[in-house]
Design an enzyme around this catalytic site. Structure first.
Site, mmCIF file in Angstrom:
data_model
loop_
_atom_site.group_PDB
_atom_site.id
_atom_site.type_symbol
_atom_site.label_atom_id
_atom_site.label_comp_id
_atom_site.label_asym_id
_atom_site.label_seq_id
_atom_site.Cartn_x
_atom_site.Cartn_y
_atom_site.Cartn_z
ATOM 1 N N THR A 203 0.826 -1.209 0.000
ATOM 2 C CA THR A 203 0.000 0.000 0.000
ATOM 3 C C THR A 203 0.862 1.261 0.000
ATOM 4 O O THR A 203 1.971 1.243 0.522
ATOM 5 C CB THR A 203 -0.850 -0.029 1.287
ATOM 6 O OG1 THR A 203 -1.790 -1.074 1.146
ATOM 7 C CG2 THR A 203 -1.561 1.263 1.562
ATOM 8 N N ARG A 231 -14.029 -7.648 -0.541
ATOM 9 C CA ARG A 231 -13.392 -7.372 0.751
ATOM 10 C C ARG A 231 -12.864 -5.929 0.764
ATOM 11 O O ARG A 231 -12.268 -5.462 -0.200
ATOM 12 C CB ARG A 231 -12.231 -8.343 0.975
ATOM 13 C CG ARG A 231 -11.426 -8.107 2.274
ATOM 14 C CD ARG A 231 -10.195 -7.259 2.030
ATOM 15 N NE ARG A 231 -9.305 -7.226 3.201
ATOM 16 C CZ ARG A 231 -8.255 -6.427 3.295
ATOM 17 N NH1 ARG A 231 -7.948 -5.600 2.317
ATOM 18 N NH2 ARG A 231 -7.499 -6.428 4.363
ATOM 19 N N VAL A 232 -13.114 -5.227 1.849
ATOM 20 C CA VAL A 232 -12.588 -3.868 2.000
ATOM 21 C C VAL A 232 -11.649 -3.860 3.200
ATOM 22 O O VAL A 232 -11.978 -4.427 4.247
ATOM 23 C CB VAL A 232 -13.732 -2.847 2.197
ATOM 24 C CG1 VAL A 232 -13.178 -1.457 2.468
ATOM 25 C CG2 VAL A 232 -14.635 -2.821 0.973
ATOM 26 N N GLY A 233 -10.502 -3.237 3.040
ATOM 27 C CA GLY A 233 -9.522 -3.199 4.131
ATOM 28 C C GLY A 233 -9.633 -1.937 4.967
ATOM 29 O O GLY A 233 -10.652 -1.245 4.970
ATOM 30 N N ASP A 234 -8.553 -1.654 5.681
ATOM 31 C CA ASP A 234 -8.547 -0.517 6.615
ATOM 32 C C ASP A 234 -8.360 0.835 5.936
ATOM 33 O O ASP A 234 -8.746 1.865 6.486
ATOM 34 C CB ASP A 234 -7.402 -0.696 7.616
ATOM 35 C CG ASP A 234 -6.041 -0.809 6.912
ATOM 36 O OD1 ASP A 234 -5.937 -1.564 5.926
ATOM 37 O OD2 ASP A 234 -5.095 -0.125 7.337
ATOM 38 N N THR A 254 -0.194 0.941 6.913
ATOM 39 C CA THR A 254 -0.085 -0.177 5.980
ATOM 40 C C THR A 254 0.086 -1.458 6.790
ATOM 41 O O THR A 254 0.713 -1.449 7.844
ATOM 42 C CB THR A 254 1.120 -0.003 5.031
ATOM 43 O OG1 THR A 254 1.263 -1.221 4.287
ATOM 44 C CG2 THR A 254 2.413 0.315 5.760
ATOM 45 N N GLY A 255 -0.502 -2.532 6.302
ATOM 46 C CA GLY A 255 -0.386 -3.787 7.037
ATOM 47 C C GLY A 255 -1.623 -4.630 6.868
ATOM 48 O O GLY A 255 -2.424 -4.404 5.945
ATOM 49 N N GLY A 257 -4.927 -5.332 7.131
ATOM 50 C CA GLY A 257 -6.024 -4.388 7.341
ATOM 51 C C GLY A 257 -7.038 -4.763 8.397
ATOM 52 O O GLY A 257 -7.551 -3.892 9.112
#
Ligand code: ASP
Length: 337
Positions: A203, A231-234, A254-255, A257
């Site tokens: 990211t 899927r949605v991340g952070d 970043t990481g 999520g």
């Protein structure tokens, strides 16, 4: 009695002067801090050419954003321009070169936040807009909303003149090869498989402080490789992967999520600054190195506050990162150093 009053007045005056010095101490500070993802980034993994390619691209992004700030531009503009360079590069997991879903498609998430007024824009599940970070900014500035997804977000972007691309524009040989390898591995294991060994969370993100004392943060990503479609991340969850507040700090994460969402990482760091009076770097360490690590939540954060103090904390092997400040300090690196 009279003497006492004079003393009280003198102390009050001293307090006011001290407070003013504090506020004006770094009033000219400006600069930015950038990341290109955290993960299995260790010495020996990359060839010299690859290392240079990553570092040069990060430097180009940093210089682009810094030029905006030096010309008196806003933190928001600096963040957007910096992220464009990284989205357009196939090296990072954002825009072109973003990782693939389990369906072998690309779905992009992004968010931007203005620390001067807490306005924010976020988008998720984007497949056909070339720059998700600009789409997020358009949502913030031209819609009454904060968060838009999928088709509706794309239509809104197109109506506002944003560039449309085929989903295949985002593919690269590397990302196609990566997802196919994972699929084969899944067949062998007969189960859904997250490709951990190679997984780097590439990211991209930027946090900036401009000459007017305003902060902004932005993040753009393809998410996690082999994620389920939808899927949605952070990253686009305001407060999780992205947050900016002039009174605390601007941050981009970043990481992995899911951990960043559950721990509302960026806002948690902001709260430690606001309610506990912690310094940005200490607050970031507390959340990334203590809280997240205890849960085995992997990743990192970059951030800057209104005095130009920065943080670049990660609990992975490495993080593509760098910064440039108007006090002459600058850095680009990828490993633990
Ligand atoms: N945090 C991103 C996500 O989970 C991935 C990354 O940082 O690369 O979507």
């Amino acid at each position: 009695m009279k003497n006492k009053l004079i003393m009280v007045l003198l102390f009050a005056l001293a307090d006011i002067l001290a407070a003013q010095t504090k506020i004006t101490e770094n009033k000219d500070a400006f600069g930015l801090v950038v990341h290109g993802g955290a993960g299995y980034i260790y010495k020996g993994r990359y060839t010299n050419e690859e290392e240079s390619a990553y570092k040069n691209k990060l430097q180009e992004a940093i210089d682009t954003g810094y030029a905006v700030l030096s010309r008196n531009g806003s933190a928001l503009n600096a963040v957007e321009k910096t992220i464009h360079i990284l989205e357009d590069s196939p090296l990072f997991n954002a825009g072109k070169g973003a990782v693939m879903t389990s369906e072998e498609t690309v779905e992009l998430d992004a968010a931007i936040m203005d620390g001067s007024n807490l306005k924010a824009g976020a988008v998720a599940g984007i497949k056909h807009i070339k720059s998700p970070i600009s789409l997020a900014r358009t949502v913030m500035e031209k819609s009454p909303h904060v968060f838009m997804i999928g088709e509706g977000a794309e239509k809104f972007g197109l109506d506002n003149g944003m560039e449309k691309v085929e989903n295949s524009y985002f593919y690269t040989e590397k990302t196609l090869e990566e997802i196919r390898k994972i699929k084969e591995e899944e067949k062998k294991r007969d189960q859904s498989y997250i490709y951990k060994d190679e997984n780097k969370y590439g990211t991209v993100g930027c946090a900036a402080l401009d000459k007017h004392g305003n902060l902004a943060a932005g993040t753009s990503t393809g998410g996690m490789v082999n994620k389920k479609f939808g899927r949605v991340g952070d990253v686009p969850v305001i407060g999780a992967g992205t947050y900016a507040n002039n009174f605390t700090a601007a941050m981009s994460c970043t990481g992995h999520g899911e951990f960043f969402i559950r721990n509302v990482v960026a806002h948690d760091i902001s709260s430690l600054i606001q309610y506990k009076g912690m310094k940005l770097n200490d607050a970031a360490k507390e959340v990334i190195m203590e809280k997240l690590l205890k849960q085995n939540g992997r990743g990192g954060v970059i951030g800057i506050d209104a005095q130009g103090n920065i943080t670049m904390v990660f609990n992975t092997d490495g993080m593509f990162r760098g910064y440039k400040l108007n006090n002459g300090k600058s850095f680009v690196g990828m490993y633990k150093e």
